[in-house]
Design a protein around this motif. Structure first.
Motif, short mmCIF file in Angstrom:
data_model
loop_
_atom_site.label_atom_id
_atom_site.label_comp_id
_atom_site.label_asym_id
_atom_site.label_seq_id
_atom_site.Cartn_x
_atom_site.Cartn_y
_atom_site.Cartn_z
N VAL A 108 -41.23 35.71 -40.97
CA VAL A 108 -40.10 36.50 -40.55
C VAL A 108 -39.28 37.20 -41.64
CG1 VAL A 108 -37.73 36.66 -39.39
CG2 VAL A 108 -39.77 35.37 -38.48
N GLY A 109 -39.28 36.31 -42.85
CA GLY A 109 -38.68 36.76 -44.28
C GLY A 109 -37.29 36.07 -44.35
N SER A 110 -36.62 36.67 -45.25
CA SER A 110 -35.37 35.81 -45.77
C SER A 110 -34.15 36.17 -45.17
CB SER A 110 -35.12 35.90 -47.30
OG SER A 110 -35.32 37.23 -47.72
N ASP A 111 -34.22 37.40 -44.20
CA ASP A 111 -33.06 37.80 -43.69
C ASP A 111 -32.58 36.82 -42.71
OD1 ASP A 111 -31.28 39.17 -41.95
OD2 ASP A 111 -32.07 40.91 -42.43
N LEU A 112 -31.58 36.03 -42.94
CA LEU A 112 -30.78 35.03 -42.06
C LEU A 112 -30.49 35.77 -40.63
CD1 LEU A 112 -29.03 32.68 -44.38
CD2 LEU A 112 -31.51 32.75 -43.61
N ASN A 113 -29.87 36.86 -40.66
CA ASN A 113 -29.65 37.37 -39.37
C ASN A 113 -30.88 37.60 -38.42
OD1 ASN A 113 -26.80 37.93 -39.40
ND2 ASN A 113 -27.18 39.14 -40.82
N ARG A 114 -31.74 37.94 -38.96
CA ARG A 114 -33.11 38.41 -38.11
C ARG A 114 -33.83 36.91 -37.81
NH1 ARG A 114 -38.99 40.40 -40.14
NH2 ARG A 114 -40.10 40.39 -38.22
N ILE A 115 -33.76 35.85 -38.74
CA ILE A 115 -34.18 34.75 -38.45
C ILE A 115 -33.58 33.92 -37.36
CG2 ILE A 115 -34.55 32.18 -39.29
CD1 ILE A 115 -35.10 33.11 -42.01
N ALA A 116 -31.97 34.15 -37.29
CA ALA A 116 -31.23 33.56 -36.07
C ALA A 116 -31.65 34.14 -34.96
CB ALA A 116 -29.84 33.67 -36.67
N SER A 117 -31.81 35.49 -35.04
CA SER A 117 -32.07 36.22 -33.88
C SER A 117 -33.35 35.72 -33.15
CB SER A 117 -32.15 37.93 -34.06
OG SER A 117 -32.59 38.50 -32.79
N ASP A 159 -31.59 23.23 -39.37
CA ASP A 159 -30.36 22.95 -39.22
C ASP A 159 -29.80 24.09 -38.00
OD1 ASP A 159 -30.30 21.11 -41.23
OD2 ASP A 159 -29.23 22.33 -42.60
N TYR A 160 -30.16 25.18 -37.81
CA TYR A 160 -29.65 26.04 -37.03
C TYR A 160 -30.24 25.70 -35.60
CZ TYR A 160 -28.90 30.52 -34.48
OH TYR A 160 -28.47 31.40 -33.86
N LEU A 161 -31.35 25.04 -35.48
CA LEU A 161 -31.85 24.52 -34.00
C LEU A 161 -31.29 23.39 -33.69
CD1 LEU A 161 -35.58 25.63 -34.37
CD2 LEU A 161 -33.92 26.63 -32.91
N LYS A 162 -31.07 22.32 -34.81
CA LYS A 162 -30.14 21.18 -34.51
C LYS A 162 -29.01 21.34 -33.91
CE LYS A 162 -28.98 16.96 -36.77
NZ LYS A 162 -28.88 16.25 -38.21
N LEU A 220 -36.22 32.01 -29.34
CA LEU A 220 -37.13 30.59 -29.00
C LEU A 220 -36.44 29.67 -28.13
CD1 LEU A 220 -38.74 29.82 -32.31
CD2 LEU A 220 -39.80 30.27 -30.13
N THR A 221 -35.00 29.57 -28.40
CA THR A 221 -34.17 28.43 -27.72
C THR A 221 -34.29 28.90 -26.11
OG1 THR A 221 -32.19 29.60 -28.01
CG2 THR A 221 -32.76 27.89 -29.69
N LEU A 222 -34.16 30.01 -25.90
CA LEU A 222 -34.30 30.41 -24.40
C LEU A 222 -35.64 30.10 -23.82
CD1 LEU A 222 -32.33 33.72 -24.69
CD2 LEU A 222 -31.48 31.55 -23.93
#
Length: 340
Positions: A175-184, A154-157, A189-191
């Motif tokens: 990466v684990g369950s820390d959403l802030n770290r996943i988002a980072s 969903d974040y990438l979408k 990746l998007t770049l």
């Protein structure tokens, strides 16, 4: 009107429509959505010029007095319709319940945003009921492991990208369950996505996040599920060469969570695909594949024995009755027990 059981997107949408409430209590174990909502309010309720005089952020310590927060909230805005007061780390307030008095008669022109992390306010407390009567209570529980791949997708979408399901699972497991770290990590990746490539694959993940597409905890789980003894031992040996990024305790936790779900699957009252997905709280049909394979390769008795062995291994890795064994010895003993 009080609003509860509301989603992050619904909160953001209400703010976008300028449907402001005098108090927002954002609480829960998962800080990601708390930060996103408070940041959105800070950035969008006031114009840039209005923010200079009408946006106040208060960082709480154990010495912070609720009276000072209330005094700030009772101020009138300057040359603006509203003022925004954001209270960060409200869980540190020793007299948090004193906010109930302000909630009985909040300042109409103030939008008070209370960020309460690492837990939730006891719903039996009067302060929560007082806030619910006039404002909004948003609770942000930590996402379950099975929901992380959907969060990643969903974040990438929202950024116009898709991701291969195996790549999403690798990120979630590693990466684990820390959403802030996943988002980072996803932002990195998007770049890195080449122009014209709309889908993120395992190669891109390996290159830019540093997670091997062949040797990672997810692939170890796949090998265990398939009872592939050679591949499982090969992956375990590779993980042992990188203990900082693939700690034995993390590997054990991952396997424990999986086999605990396999045990749940054996006791699902409805063995149909839809029934199993609902029982295991899975989002996509392909996620069920590994559980079906595991149930063919490991019966319920063996699964229960594996769970017991995983508990024992976790204790050993933490120094309980480990004797002269090394972490590597303990992990190889575990893998042999699972696969034989």
């Amino acid at each position: 009107m009080a609003k509860t059981n509301i989603t992050h997107r619904e909160v953001v949408e209400s703010i976008r429509k300028k449907e402001y409430l005098p108090i927002y209590l954002l609480m829960g174990e998962e800080s990601y959505y708390i930060d996103r909502i408070s940041d959105y309010i800070a950035d969008n309720v006031l114009t840039k010029d209005e923010q200079d005089f009408n946006l106040q952020v208060i960082y709480c310590t154990h010495d912070t007095n609720v009276g000072d927060i209330v005094n700030s909230a009772r101020r009138y805005p300057m040359m603006a319709e509203h003022q925004v007061v954001i209270v960060k780390e409200a869980q540190n307030l020793l007299n948090f319940e004193d906010l109930a008095l302000y909630a009985q008669k909040p300042q109409p022109s103030t939008i008070l945003v209370i960020c309460y992390k690492n837990g939730s306010v006891d719903r039996r407390k009067k302060v929560l009921a007082a806030i619910e009567r006039v404002g909004m209570v948003f609770e942000s529980p930590r996402l379950k492991e099975g929901m992380l791949p959907q969060f990643i997708s969903d974040y990438l979408k929202r950024k116009g990208l898709t991701i291969d399901p195996p790549a999403a699972l690798v990120i979630a497991e590693s990466v684990g369950s820390d959403l802030n770290r996943i988002a980072s990590e996803l932002d990195k990746l998007t770049l890195a996505v080449p122009e014209g490539q709309g889908c993120i694959n395992a190669d891109l993940v390996e290159e830019h996040i540093g997670i091997s597409k062949e040797f990672n905890m997810w692939e170890l789980r796949n090998a265990v599920v398939a009872k592939d003894v050679v591949k499982a031992n090969k992956i375990l040996f590779h993980l042992e060469q990188n203990p900082k990024t693939n700690s034995p305790i993390a590997v054990v936790a991952m396997l424990f969570n999986f086999f605990a779900q396999v045990m749940q699957a054996f006791y699902s009252p409805d063995k149909s695909e839809q029934g199993m997905m609902q029982h295991l709280e899975l989002r996509q049909p392909w996620q069920l594949r590994d559980f079906n394979t595991a149930m063919r390769n490991y019966n319920a008795i063996k699964t229960m024995q594996i769970i017991g062995k995983l508990r024992e291994t976790d204790a050993k890795l933490k120094g309980i009755e480990m004797g002269n064994m090394t972490d590597e010895d303990v992990m190889h003993e575990l893998l042999y027990f699972i696969l034989h």
